[in-house]
Structures are given as C-alpha cells and as structure tokens.
Design a protein around this motif. Structure first.
Motif, mmCIF file in Angstrom:
data_model
loop_
_atom_site.group_PDB
_atom_site.id
_atom_site.type_symbol
_atom_site.label_atom_id
_atom_site.label_comp_id
_atom_site.label_asym_id
_atom_site.label_seq_id
_atom_site.Cartn_x
_atom_site.Cartn_y
_atom_site.Cartn_z
ATOM 1 N N PHE A 229 0.834 -1.200 0.000
ATOM 2 C CA PHE A 229 0.000 0.000 0.000
ATOM 3 C C PHE A 229 0.873 1.257 0.000
ATOM 4 C CE2 PHE A 229 -2.770 3.255 1.834
ATOM 5 C CZ PHE A 229 -3.853 3.155 0.969
ATOM 6 N N THR A 230 1.914 1.249 0.812
ATOM 7 C CA THR A 230 2.826 2.395 0.861
ATOM 8 C C THR A 230 3.483 2.623 -0.491
ATOM 9 O OG1 THR A 230 3.235 2.043 3.209
ATOM 10 C CG2 THR A 230 4.889 3.301 2.007
ATOM 11 N N LYS A 231 3.917 1.540 -1.127
ATOM 12 C CA LYS A 231 4.559 1.676 -2.437
ATOM 13 C C LYS A 231 3.562 2.114 -3.509
ATOM 14 C CE LYS A 231 6.853 -2.278 -1.627
ATOM 15 N NZ LYS A 231 7.574 -3.492 -2.000
ATOM 16 N N MET A 232 2.324 1.679 -3.391
ATOM 17 C CA MET A 232 1.314 2.115 -4.344
ATOM 18 C C MET A 232 1.072 3.620 -4.208
ATOM 19 S SD MET A 232 -2.212 0.150 -5.395
ATOM 20 C CE MET A 232 -2.413 -0.481 -3.784
ATOM 21 N N ASP B 119 4.006 5.397 -5.763
ATOM 22 C CA ASP B 119 3.920 5.421 -7.221
ATOM 23 C C ASP B 119 2.797 6.333 -7.710
ATOM 24 O OD1 ASP B 119 6.073 3.701 -7.438
ATOM 25 O OD2 ASP B 119 5.096 2.496 -8.993
ATOM 26 N N LEU B 120 1.730 6.452 -6.955
ATOM 27 C CA LEU B 120 0.671 7.395 -7.308
ATOM 28 C C LEU B 120 1.234 8.816 -7.293
ATOM 29 C CD1 LEU B 120 -2.298 7.961 -7.955
ATOM 30 C CD2 LEU B 120 -2.759 7.910 -5.499
ATOM 31 N N VAL C 59 -8.730 3.808 0.617
ATOM 32 C CA VAL C 59 -8.037 2.551 0.319
ATOM 33 C C VAL C 59 -8.574 1.960 -0.987
ATOM 34 C CG1 VAL C 59 -7.728 0.160 1.084
ATOM 35 C CG2 VAL C 59 -7.353 2.041 2.690
ATOM 36 N N ILE C 60 -9.881 1.971 -1.164
ATOM 37 C CA ILE C 60 -10.478 1.447 -2.398
ATOM 38 C C ILE C 60 -9.974 2.234 -3.603
ATOM 39 C CG2 ILE C 60 -12.645 1.239 -3.707
ATOM 40 C CD1 ILE C 60 -14.009 0.699 -0.937
ATOM 41 N N LEU C 61 -10.017 3.550 -3.523
ATOM 42 C CA LEU C 61 -9.602 4.375 -4.655
ATOM 43 C C LEU C 61 -8.112 4.232 -4.940
ATOM 44 C CD1 LEU C 61 -11.712 7.596 -4.060
ATOM 45 C CD2 LEU C 61 -12.151 5.715 -5.648
ATOM 46 N N THR C 62 -7.311 4.150 -3.897
ATOM 47 C CA THR C 62 -5.876 3.936 -4.107
ATOM 48 C C THR C 62 -5.655 2.583 -4.780
ATOM 49 O OG1 THR C 62 -5.325 5.322 -2.205
ATOM 50 C CG2 THR C 62 -3.623 3.798 -2.965
ATOM 51 N N GLY C 63 -6.431 1.590 -4.383
ATOM 52 C CA GLY C 63 -6.326 0.272 -4.991
ATOM 53 C C GLY C 63 -6.693 0.267 -6.465
ATOM 54 N N LEU C 64 -7.523 1.184 -6.903
ATOM 55 C CA LEU C 64 -7.889 1.275 -8.319
ATOM 56 C C LEU C 64 -6.836 1.996 -9.158
ATOM 57 C CD1 LEU C 64 -11.672 2.222 -8.000
ATOM 58 C CD2 LEU C 64 -10.726 -0.003 -8.676
ATOM 59 N N TYR D 242 -4.927 0.597 -12.274
ATOM 60 C CA TYR D 242 -5.729 0.435 -13.491
ATOM 61 C C TYR D 242 -5.796 1.747 -14.273
ATOM 62 C CZ TYR D 242 -7.681 -3.852 -11.427
ATOM 63 O OH TYR D 242 -7.853 -5.089 -10.881
ATOM 64 N N LEU D 243 -5.790 2.855 -13.565
ATOM 65 C CA LEU D 243 -6.062 4.155 -14.163
ATOM 66 C C LEU D 243 -4.839 4.849 -14.725
ATOM 67 C CD1 LEU D 243 -8.470 5.455 -11.378
ATOM 68 C CD2 LEU D 243 -8.982 3.975 -13.329
ATOM 69 N N SER D 244 -3.669 4.479 -14.253
ATOM 70 C CA SER D 244 -2.441 5.134 -14.691
ATOM 71 C C SER D 244 -1.456 4.108 -15.237
ATOM 72 C CB SER D 244 -1.790 5.876 -13.522
ATOM 73 O OG SER D 244 -0.530 6.383 -13.917
ATOM 74 N N PRO D 245 -1.197 4.149 -16.542
ATOM 75 C CA PRO D 245 -0.239 3.187 -17.102
ATOM 76 C C PRO D 245 1.199 3.439 -16.641
ATOM 77 C CG PRO D 245 -0.963 4.724 -18.792
ATOM 78 C CD PRO D 245 -1.774 5.013 -17.557
ATOM 79 N N SER D 246 1.469 4.609 -16.065
ATOM 80 C CA SER D 246 2.831 4.868 -15.587
ATOM 81 C C SER D 246 3.112 4.201 -14.242
ATOM 82 C CB SER D 246 3.109 6.364 -15.509
ATOM 83 O OG SER D 246 2.294 6.965 -14.537
ATOM 84 N N MET D 247 2.068 3.692 -13.589
ATOM 85 C CA MET D 247 2.283 2.924 -12.357
ATOM 86 C C MET D 247 2.631 1.494 -12.758
ATOM 87 S SD MET D 247 -0.682 4.394 -9.821
ATOM 88 C CE MET D 247 -0.067 3.534 -8.382
ATOM 89 N N ASP D 248 3.740 1.001 -12.257
ATOM 90 C CA ASP D 248 4.234 -0.327 -12.636
ATOM 91 C C ASP D 248 3.957 -1.326 -11.511
ATOM 92 O OD1 ASP D 248 5.623 -2.606 -13.369
ATOM 93 O OD2 ASP D 248 7.490 -1.545 -13.798
#
Length: 178
Positions: free
Chosen positions: A21-24, A27-28, A157-162, A165-171
């Motif tokens: 979650f922290t890494k997500m 990356d966001l 948390v739900i929105l961060t989890g999505l 899907y929404l940003s192709p620059s997130m790996d």
C-alpha cells in the motif's frame, strides 16, 4: 519483511500488505508528478488529508473523497486508451462525443480484468456523485448517514487500490518487487 531461509537459501525480503500500500501511494505520487495538473490535484488531495488533523468533520471527509476522485478522474482522462477514444470521436463527428466523466471513461478504458471490477469502480464513483456534498448536490434521500472517518479510510483505500488500473505509468511489478 525478511524471512528465514528455507532449504539452504539466502535470507530474502518479501512484500507485505502495508508495504504494498505504501509503495502504491508512492507510485501514485510519482505518476501524478509527471504532469503539472495531476501534481496540483495530488497536492490538493494530500492537503485535504492533512486538514483533517485539525477538524475531522463530515465536510472535511467529503472534501478528501472529492479531492481523491478529482485526481483519479483526471489521471484516467490521460490514459492512452481514453485519449485515443476521444481523438477518434472528435474525428468522426463535429460534436465530438468524447468521454470525460469517471464512469464513462471506465467503460472505454479497457483496463479491467473483469466486468465486476469495472462495475465496482463505477459504483464507488456513483456513491461520490450521489452523496450530498461530495461531487455534486447529490440525492439527500439516498444518504443513510453522515460520512465519517471510517468512510474516509475505506474509500481512500479502495480508490488507491484502483489507481494502477487508471495510470499506465504505475508499474505493478515494481510496486510488488521494489
């Protein structure tokens, strides 16, 4: 987190849920920093989170949810699939018919592993649009109770989890392995 080796292997570091979650979130931030408008929306979202420290009111919770949706909606609008769709629509008809709302973009993004995942993203967007004072005036009769901190935590948390899907620059591989 490190784990004791098994079968004579070296010590290894394994991902944890808090770490993922922290890494997500990291990356966001990195993904949104690549564009001035997204960076501004990320700052606005983070400011609404910090503002809760002084006053944890329903109004501030609504501001946080709205700010995060603004960020993710803008991020999705910059997804290559959405840009390609909108460009094609602009060429086909004079009035365009481009998609520019989160729900409509979800339909066209072609990023979902299953229809139900897409429907869940659209449903949480529907909540934010229908609940009074988050994204619009909403429908007061549909409000079951006032929003509070549990809603902020759960929906964030739900929105961060999505967001992957929404940003192709997130790996996702990097988020998992980094």
């Amino acid at each position: 987190r490190s784990r004791r080796p098994s079968f004579n292997r070296r010590m290894a570091i394994y991902p944890t849920l808090p770490g993922l979650f922290t890494k997500m979130l990291r990356d966001l931030r990195l993904s949104s920093a690549q564009d001035a408008a997204l960076a501004e929306l990320m700052v606005a979202f983070e400011e609404t989170i910090r503002d809760l420290h002084d006053e944890r009111s329903p109004r501030r919770v609504k501001q946080c949810i709205a700010a995060q949706f603004n960020l993710l909606e803008s991020m999705l609008s910059q997804h290559p699939n959405i840009i390609a769709y909108n460009t094609a629509m602009a060429r086909r008809t004079p009035q365009g018919r481009e998609v520019n709302t989160f729900g409509a973009m979800c339909d066209k993004a072609d990023v979902w592993p299953h229809k139900k995942v897409m429907e869940s993203a659209k449903a949480i967007y529907g909540f934010a649009s229908d609940y009074p004072g988050i994204r619009h005036g909403g429908t007061p009769a549909n409000q079951l109770r006032e929003v509070d901190m549990r809603d902020l935590l759960s929906i964030s948390v739900i929105l961060t989890g999505l967001s992957p899907y929404l940003s192709p620059s997130m790996d996702p591989e990097k988020i998992y392995l980094d």
